[in-house]
Design a protein around this motif. Structure first.
Motif, mmCIF file in Angstrom:
data_model
loop_
_atom_site.group_PDB
_atom_site.id
_atom_site.type_symbol
_atom_site.label_atom_id
_atom_site.label_comp_id
_atom_site.label_asym_id
_atom_site.label_seq_id
_atom_site.Cartn_x
_atom_site.Cartn_y
_atom_site.Cartn_z
ATOM 1 N N ILE A 30 0.833 -1.209 0.000
ATOM 2 C CA ILE A 30 0.000 0.000 0.000
ATOM 3 C C ILE A 30 0.870 1.263 0.000
ATOM 4 O O ILE A 30 0.561 2.264 -0.647
ATOM 5 C CB ILE A 30 -0.941 0.023 1.230
ATOM 6 C CG1 ILE A 30 -1.859 -1.205 1.212
ATOM 7 C CG2 ILE A 30 -1.790 1.292 1.265
ATOM 8 C CD1 ILE A 30 -2.876 -1.237 0.113
ATOM 9 N N GLU B 257 -9.456 1.894 1.254
ATOM 10 C CA GLU B 257 -8.225 1.104 1.084
ATOM 11 C C GLU B 257 -8.323 0.181 -0.130
ATOM 12 O O GLU B 257 -7.301 -0.130 -0.760
ATOM 13 C CB GLU B 257 -7.973 0.292 2.370
ATOM 14 C CG GLU B 257 -6.646 -0.432 2.387
ATOM 15 C CD GLU B 257 -6.487 -1.318 3.627
ATOM 16 O OE1 GLU B 257 -7.247 -1.147 4.608
ATOM 17 O OE2 GLU B 257 -5.606 -2.188 3.604
ATOM 18 N N ALA C 146 -5.591 -0.027 -3.048
ATOM 19 C CA ALA C 146 -4.958 -1.275 -3.510
ATOM 20 C C ALA C 146 -5.088 -1.408 -5.019
ATOM 21 O O ALA C 146 -4.146 -1.833 -5.697
ATOM 22 C CB ALA C 146 -5.597 -2.468 -2.795
ATOM 23 N N HIS D 169 -2.408 0.376 -7.021
ATOM 24 C CA HIS D 169 -1.132 -0.357 -7.083
ATOM 25 C C HIS D 169 -1.233 -1.579 -7.995
ATOM 26 O O HIS D 169 -0.285 -1.903 -8.703
ATOM 27 C CB HIS D 169 -0.709 -0.801 -5.682
ATOM 28 C CG HIS D 169 -0.191 0.312 -4.838
ATOM 29 N ND1 HIS D 169 0.925 1.047 -5.182
ATOM 30 C CD2 HIS D 169 -0.635 0.843 -3.675
ATOM 31 C CE1 HIS D 169 1.161 1.966 -4.248
ATOM 32 N NE2 HIS D 169 0.218 1.869 -3.327
ATOM 33 N N GLU E 15 1.162 -1.132 8.031
ATOM 34 C CA GLU E 15 0.938 -2.013 6.886
ATOM 35 C C GLU E 15 1.683 -3.317 7.150
ATOM 36 O O GLU E 15 2.900 -3.330 7.328
ATOM 37 C CB GLU E 15 1.461 -1.396 5.584
ATOM 38 C CG GLU E 15 1.313 -2.389 4.438
ATOM 39 C CD GLU E 15 1.865 -1.921 3.105
ATOM 40 O OE1 GLU E 15 1.978 -0.706 2.880
ATOM 41 O OE2 GLU E 15 2.185 -2.797 2.295
#
Ligand code: FMN
Length: 397
Positions: free
Chosen positions: A10, A201, A205, A208, A244
Motif C-alpha cells: 500500500i 483502502e 490497492a 497499485h 501495513e
C-alpha cells in the motif's frame, strides 16, 4: 501520524495518475483480469472479491452507473482510512477513476465521515488539481469518450451509514437505514442504478494493482488473503498507529511490533469483531482465520473485560437504526444481561438464553450491524468467563 509502518504494497512508490495513465491504454477486460489475478478482497470488512463486484456492475445494463467510495470509517478503533485520505489521496482517487473506466460510470462519489469535514477543502483542492491534469473530467488522459468526475458528500455521524445500502439511502437524502437485499447495489444502487461501493483502502490497492500487476500483489500475504493490509492499532501498546503488514501476520508478531506488554486480549475487527484471548495469540490475521477491516484494540492485564464489553454494547444500543427487531431489542437485552452480571443479579440459565439470542441476531438481523454486534458479547463471555464470573461475582444463582 507519529507511528506509521510503511510496507511493500500500500505504501509502495506511486505517483499521482500512474494507474489512470496505464488504465486508459488497456481494456476493461484487462483491468478485470488483473483484479482477478490479484485476488483482492474488499478492505471494508466483509472481504467480498473486488473483481467479482466490478464484473457484476460492468455487466449490468444501464444508462448510468456510479462509483462510491465508502469513507465513513465508523468502526470503533479504525483510523487507517483517515491516513490514506490525508496523506495518499492520489491512491484513492486514481482507484476510483479506474473503477469508473472499468464499470462504465461517469460519476464517483466519496461518502466522507462527518467528523472528517476538516479534510473536505484539501480533498476538493486535490480533485481540482486532478482536473487540471486531465486525470478527471472529459476525455481523461486523451482517451476519447472516457469522462469521469468525483464529488464528495459528508455523512452525519451514524455508524449504520457505513453499511453500503444505508450509505446509499443517506446519499439519496433519506434516513440511513439498510435496504432489503436482493436487489444488490451492483444492480440497484444509488438512484436505482448499478453502483460499486468500495472501501477507501480497496481503491488504494487497485491503484497499485493496475500499476504493478495483479500477480505482483498476489505474491504478498497468504493464498486466501493476498496483498497487505492496513491495521489501525490502538490501546495498550507503546506505539499505536497505522501499520501495513502482510496478511498472515500472527497476533503475537503484531503485538511485538507495536510494543505491547502484558497483553490479555486483542479485539480484532473493532466493536463488531471478536475478542481474542492470550491462548490464541498465534492466530493469523486474514480472511481464513482472524478477519478484520483493520481495527486492532489491545487490552493489557489492567483491563476489566466486562467493562469493555459493556462499552461495546452501549455503542450498539446507541447506533442501532431501530429498523429491525433483532437488532433494536436484541442489543438492549444483551446490555441488560451485562448489567445483571455487574450487579451480581443473574442466572446462568438466563445468560444462556442471551447467548442464544445473540446467535439469533447474527442470522436474523437485517444488516451487518445487528448480525455482528453480538460477536463481542459471545466471544468475551466465552473467552473471559473465569475473570467475569469468578471475580467477586456470585457465580450465578
Ligand atoms: C454497520 C456497518 C458499518 C460499516 N462501515 C463501513 C465503513 O465505515 N467503511 C467501509 O468501507 N465499509 C463499511 N461497512 C461495510 C460496507 O457495507 C461494505 O461491505 C464495504 O463498503 C464494501 O467495500 P469493499 O468491498 O471494498 O470492502 C460497514 C458495514 C456495516 C454492517
Amino acid at each position: 501520524m507519529k507511528n506509521k509502518r510503511e510496507g511493500k504494497v500500500i505504501f509502495s512508490p506511486y505517483e499521482r495518475g500512474d494507474a489512470v495513465k496505464k488504465v486508459v491504454a488497456i481494456s476493461r477486460e484487462d483491468v478485470l483480469f488483473e483484479l482477478r489475478e490479484s485476488i483482492l478482497k474488499g478492505r471494508g470488512g466483509a472481504g467480498f472479491p473486488t473483481a467479482t463486484k466490478w464484473t457484476l456492475v460492468s455487466a449490468a445494463i444501464s444508462d448510468e452507473k456510479f462509483v462510491v467510495c465508502n469513507a465513513d470509517e465508523g468502526e470503533p478503533g479504525t483510523f487507517k482510512d483517515r491516513i490514506l485520505l490525508l496523506e495518499y489521496p492520489e491512491l484513492i482517487f486514481d482507484g476510483m477513476v479506474v473503477a469508473g473506466y472499468t464499470i462504465g460510470a461517469k460519476k464517483g462519489i466519496v461518502y466522507l465521515r462527518g467528523e472528517y469535514e476538516y479534510m473536505l477543502k484539501s480533498l476538493e483542492d486535490y480533485l481540482g488539481e486532478m482536473r487540471k491534469d486531465n486525470l478527471l473530467g472529459e476525455n481523461i488522459c486523451g482517451k476519447i469518450g472516457f469522462n469521469f468526475d468525483i464529488t464528495i458528500r459528508l455523512g452525519s455521524g451514524a455508524y449504520v451509514c457505513g453499511e453500503e445500502t444505508a450509505l446509499i439511502e443517506s446519499l439519496e437524502g433519506n434516513r440511513g437505514e439498510a435496504r432489503n437485499r436482493p436487489p444488490y447495489p451492483v444492480n440497484t444502487g444509488y438512484l436505482g442504478k448499478p453502483t460499486t461501493v468500495n472501501n477507501v483502502e480497496t481503491f488504494a490497492a487497485v491503484s497499485h494493482i493496475i500499476t504493478k500487476g495483479g500477480s505482483w500483489f498476489a505474491k504478498f500475504g497468504t493464498d486466501k488473503s493476498t496483498g497487505a493490509k492496513l491495521f489501525s492499532v490502538s490501546g495498550d501498546c507503546e506505539k499505536p498507529g497505522v501499520y501495513e503488514l502482510p496478511w498472515g501476520t500472527t497476533i503475537n508478531e503484531l503485538l511485538e511490533i507495536v510494543g505491547a506488554k502484558n497483553t490479555k486480549a486483542v479485539q480484532v475487527g473493532g466493536a463488531s469483531g471478536i475478542c481474542i484471548p492470550k491462548s490464541q495469540f498465534n492466530r493469523k490475521l486474514g480472511y481464513e482465520d482472524a478477519a478484520t477491516g483493520g481495527s486492532i484494540i489491545i487490552f493489557n492485564e489492567s483491563r476489566n473485560m466486562l467493562h469493555i464489553l459493556k462499552n461495546f454494547m452501549e455503542f450498539f444500543v446507541e447506533e442501532s437504526c431501530g429498523q429491525c427487531t433483532p437488532c433494536r431489542i436484541g442489543n438492549v437485552k444483551l446490555l441488560e444481561g451485562i448489567e445483571m452480571i455487574e450487579n451480581n443479579n443473574y442466572t446462568f440459565s438466563y445468560l444462556n438464553h442471551l447467548k442464544e439470542l445473540g446467535k439469533t441476531m447474527q442470522v436474523a438481523s437485517k444488516c451487518g450491524l445487528g448480525q455482528s454486534s453480538p460477536n463481542a458479547f459471545l466471544s468475551i463471555l466465552e473467552n473471559f468467563k473465569d475473570e467475569i464470573f469468578n471475580n467477586g461475582g456470585n457465580n450465578g444463582k
